[in-house]
Design a protein around this motif. Structure first.
Motif, PDB file in Angstrom:
ATOM      1  N   ALA A   4       2.418   1.564  -3.259  1.00  0.00           N
ATOM      2  CA  ALA A   4       1.105   2.302  -4.511  1.00  0.00           C
ATOM      3  C   ALA A   4       0.774   4.016  -3.930  1.00  0.00           C
ATOM      4  O   ALA A   4       0.431   4.846  -5.470  1.00  0.00           O
ATOM      5  CB  ALA A   4       0.138   1.499  -4.547  1.00  0.00           C
ATOM      6  N   LYS A   5       1.019   4.030  -2.355  1.00  0.00           N
ATOM      7  CA  LYS A   5       0.767   5.773  -2.454  1.00  0.00           C
ATOM      8  C   LYS A   5       2.040   5.945  -2.941  1.00  0.00           C
ATOM      9  O   LYS A   5       1.605   7.413  -3.521  1.00  0.00           O
ATOM     10  CB  LYS A   5       1.145   5.872  -0.855  1.00  0.00           C
ATOM     11  CG  LYS A   5       0.720   7.136  -0.407  1.00  0.00           C
ATOM     12  CD  LYS A   5       0.773   8.163   0.557  1.00  0.00           C
ATOM     13  CE  LYS A   5      -0.272   6.616   1.664  1.00  0.00           C
ATOM     14  NZ  LYS A   5      -1.246   7.126   3.228  1.00  0.00           N
TER      15      LYS A   5
ATOM     16  N   SER B 167       0.879  -1.893   0.219  1.00  0.00           N
ATOM     17  CA  SER B 167      -0.207  -0.008   0.228  1.00  0.00           C
ATOM     18  C   SER B 167       1.234   1.083   0.062  1.00  0.00           C
ATOM     19  O   SER B 167       0.376   2.393  -0.648  1.00  0.00           O
ATOM     20  CB  SER B 167      -0.719   0.010   0.890  1.00  0.00           C
ATOM     21  OG  SER B 167      -1.418   1.017   0.956  1.00  0.00           O
TER      22      SER B 167
ATOM     23  N   ASP C  27      -2.786  14.786   2.239  1.00  0.00           N
ATOM     24  CA  ASP C  27      -2.946  14.213   2.269  1.00  0.00           C
ATOM     25  C   ASP C  27      -2.283  13.468   4.001  1.00  0.00           C
ATOM     26  O   ASP C  27      -0.642  13.250   4.271  1.00  0.00           O
ATOM     27  CB  ASP C  27      -2.207  12.124   1.853  1.00  0.00           C
ATOM     28  CG  ASP C  27      -2.456  11.324   2.349  1.00  0.00           C
ATOM     29  OD1 ASP C  27      -2.653  10.774   3.340  1.00  0.00           O
ATOM     30  OD2 ASP C  27      -1.494  10.556   1.989  1.00  0.00           O
TER      31      ASP C  27
ATOM     32  N   ALA D  51       3.875   5.770  -5.828  1.00  0.00           N
ATOM     33  CA  ALA D  51       3.072   5.563  -7.433  1.00  0.00           C
ATOM     34  C   ALA D  51       1.764   7.026  -7.969  1.00  0.00           C
ATOM     35  O   ALA D  51       2.145   8.160  -8.366  1.00  0.00           O
ATOM     36  CB  ALA D  51       2.934   4.567  -7.692  1.00  0.00           C
ATOM     37  N   SER D  52       1.107   7.058  -6.163  1.00  0.00           N
ATOM     38  CA  SER D  52      -0.194   8.094  -6.388  1.00  0.00           C
ATOM     39  C   SER D  52       0.369   9.798  -6.478  1.00  0.00           C
ATOM     40  O   SER D  52       0.346  10.240  -7.183  1.00  0.00           O
ATOM     41  CB  SER D  52      -0.450   7.412  -5.666  1.00  0.00           C
ATOM     42  OG  SER D  52      -2.384   8.059  -5.500  1.00  0.00           O
ATOM     43  N   ARG D  53       1.475   9.571  -5.603  1.00  0.00           N
ATOM     44  CA  ARG D  53       1.797  10.700  -5.286  1.00  0.00           C
ATOM     45  C   ARG D  53       2.859  10.887  -6.522  1.00  0.00           C
ATOM     46  O   ARG D  53       3.029  12.410  -6.312  1.00  0.00           O
ATOM     47  CB  ARG D  53       2.666  10.712  -4.044  1.00  0.00           C
ATOM     48  CG  ARG D  53       1.870  11.214  -2.809  1.00  0.00           C
ATOM     49  CD  ARG D  53       3.117  10.930  -1.693  1.00  0.00           C
ATOM     50  NE  ARG D  53       2.609  10.694  -0.400  1.00  0.00           N
ATOM     51  CZ  ARG D  53       2.226  12.300   0.843  1.00  0.00           C
ATOM     52  NH1 ARG D  53       3.021  13.091  -0.628  1.00  0.00           N
ATOM     53  NH2 ARG D  53       2.148  12.253   1.631  1.00  0.00           N
ATOM     54  N   GLN D  54       3.741  10.250  -7.439  1.00  0.00           N
ATOM     55  CA  GLN D  54       4.349  10.818  -8.411  1.00  0.00           C
ATOM     56  C   GLN D  54       3.714  11.396  -9.447  1.00  0.00           C
ATOM     57  O   GLN D  54       3.646  12.403  -9.903  1.00  0.00           O
ATOM     58  CB  GLN D  54       4.501   9.293  -8.968  1.00  0.00           C
ATOM     59  CG  GLN D  54       5.998   9.345  -7.644  1.00  0.00           C
ATOM     60  CD  GLN D  54       7.495  10.517  -7.873  1.00  0.00           C
ATOM     61  OE1 GLN D  54       7.420  11.245  -8.316  1.00  0.00           O
ATOM     62  NE2 GLN D  54       8.294   9.585  -6.911  1.00  0.00           N
ATOM     63  N   ARG D  55       1.969  10.867  -9.122  1.00  0.00           N
ATOM     64  CA  ARG D  55       1.466  11.183 -10.776  1.00  0.00           C
ATOM     65  C   ARG D  55       0.340  12.554 -10.217  1.00  0.00           C
ATOM     66  O   ARG D  55       1.009  13.731 -11.263  1.00  0.00           O
ATOM     67  CB  ARG D  55      -0.037  10.004 -10.559  1.00  0.00           C
ATOM     68  CG  ARG D  55       0.592   9.363 -11.602  1.00  0.00           C
ATOM     69  CD  ARG D  55      -0.808   8.167 -11.885  1.00  0.00           C
ATOM     70  NE  ARG D  55      -1.275   8.146 -10.779  1.00  0.00           N
ATOM     71  CZ  ARG D  55      -1.446   6.324 -10.022  1.00  0.00           C
ATOM     72  NH1 ARG D  55      -0.250   5.821  -9.704  1.00  0.00           N
ATOM     73  NH2 ARG D  55      -2.209   6.285  -9.064  1.00  0.00           N
ATOM     74  N   VAL D  56       0.290  13.091  -8.784  1.00  0.00           N
ATOM     75  CA  VAL D  56      -0.122  13.741  -8.564  1.00  0.00           C
ATOM     76  C   VAL D  56       0.940  15.282  -8.678  1.00  0.00           C
ATOM     77  O   VAL D  56       0.553  16.767  -8.873  1.00  0.00           O
ATOM     78  CB  VAL D  56      -0.496  13.738  -6.588  1.00  0.00           C
ATOM     79  CG1 VAL D  56      -0.715  15.165  -6.154  1.00  0.00           C
ATOM     80  CG2 VAL D  56      -1.557  12.644  -6.635  1.00  0.00           C
TER      81      VAL D  56
END
Length: 305
Positions: free
Chosen positions: A211-212, A208, A286, A214-219
């Motif tokens: 995955a967070k 998890s 976050d 990777a999500s932060r990189q997109r943001v």
């Protein structure tokens, strides 16, 4: 004919005074006491909101303050506009955080990745260690650099006979990260004997966390577009202002009077409001923690040997 024109010495004096006032304000807001102060109840009741705000600030970067002061004075001398001096000093202080590289994001991502790596190492150590405390102590040997100091202190507390739950809560309070709170929550459940398949839980938490990341990189990629737009706006505005000051000073003559300075102040306020809104859009949201403020007092955490 009735418009008051600022002379060069007067404008320089006003600009220097304004910049010096900003310097004193910055130092006052960022000053920290060297040690605890014994305050009575009456003093605490009369404490101003500004003092409470200043107590939460970090130490002042004096080199940065000196640079902003120099920029404000330089702009004041070049333009003879005290408002421009104040705006330049304030802009030099706040703009790098908005249009510059997001170093805080890189630091937060590195810590989340380190938490994921440490969680995986802790999961692997559980199969070879005699218990959770031994696994935590073993994981401190090769803990990731971004959280090595905190993990080392956690292991040291366990070696000094601290209760496992108290040491973990202090560890979560030091990291102050939502991802770390989830890991510590799982470890606290295991410490109370209700962890179940702790190894599987730690593995899922590590996945998890990645995955967070990777999500932060997109943001961050989306936020970089906003930063690029802000850089273009600031660069074009400064280039145009510099071009007019150097090559067509007469075009800016209306700003030499008091009314012109008020108009410039209003324009600067519009820019400040827009950049404040942009900074809010790029702020990391976050930050909600599930274990915030749960660290036990230090004097009650240690268990006598």
């Amino acid at each position: 004919m009735g418009v008051m024109v600022l002379t060069v010495p007067l404008a320089a004096l006003l600009g220097a005074g304004t910049a010096f006032g900003l310097l004193l304000l910055a130092v006052g807001l960022t000053q920290r006491d060297a040690g605890p102060v014994d305050l009575d109840a009456a003093t605490l009741d009369t404490e101003s909101w500004l003092s409470r705000f200043a107590s939460a600030r970090g130490p002042v970067d004096r080199r940065r303050v000196a640079l902003c002061l120099a920029i404000g004075v330089g702009v004041g001398v070049a333009t003879r506009w005290p408002v421009a001096a104040a705006l330049a000093g304030a802009g030099a202080w706040v703009l790098p955080a908005i249009i510059g590289p997001d170093r805080d994001h890189a630091r937060r991502v590195a810590r989340i990745e380190a938490i994921a790596t440490w969680t995986e190492a802790l999961r692997d150590n559980l199969s070879a260690a005699a218990g959770l405390e031994q696994a935590i102590t073993a994981s401190a040997i090769e803990s990731p650099e971004p959280i090595r100091e905190e993990v080392t202190r956690l292991a040291t507390r366990l070696q000094r006979s601290w209760r496992l739950s108290d040491a973990l809560r202090a560890f979560a309070d030091e990291l102050a990260d939502p991802t770390a709170d989830l890991v510590v929550a799982g470890l606290l459940m295991a410490a109370r004997g209700s962890g179940g398949q702790l190894g599987d839980v730690l593995g899922e938490l590590a996945a998890s966390a990645r995955a967070k990341v990777a999500s932060r990189q997109r943001v961050a990629a989306a936020r970089n577009r906003n930063r690029t737009s802000a850089r273009v706006i600031v660069g074009a505005t400064l280039a145009m202002a510099g071009f007019l000051i150097v090559l067509n000073r007469d075009y800016l003559a209306p700003f030499d009077g008091v009314a012109g300075q008020l108009v410039l102040l209003a324009a600067g306020g519009c820019f400040a409001a827009s950049f404040a809104w942009l900074s809010r859009l790029m702020r990391d949201r976050d930050t909600a923690r599930i274990l915030a403020g749960v660290a036990a007092p230090a004097k009650s955490e240690a268990v006598p040997t």
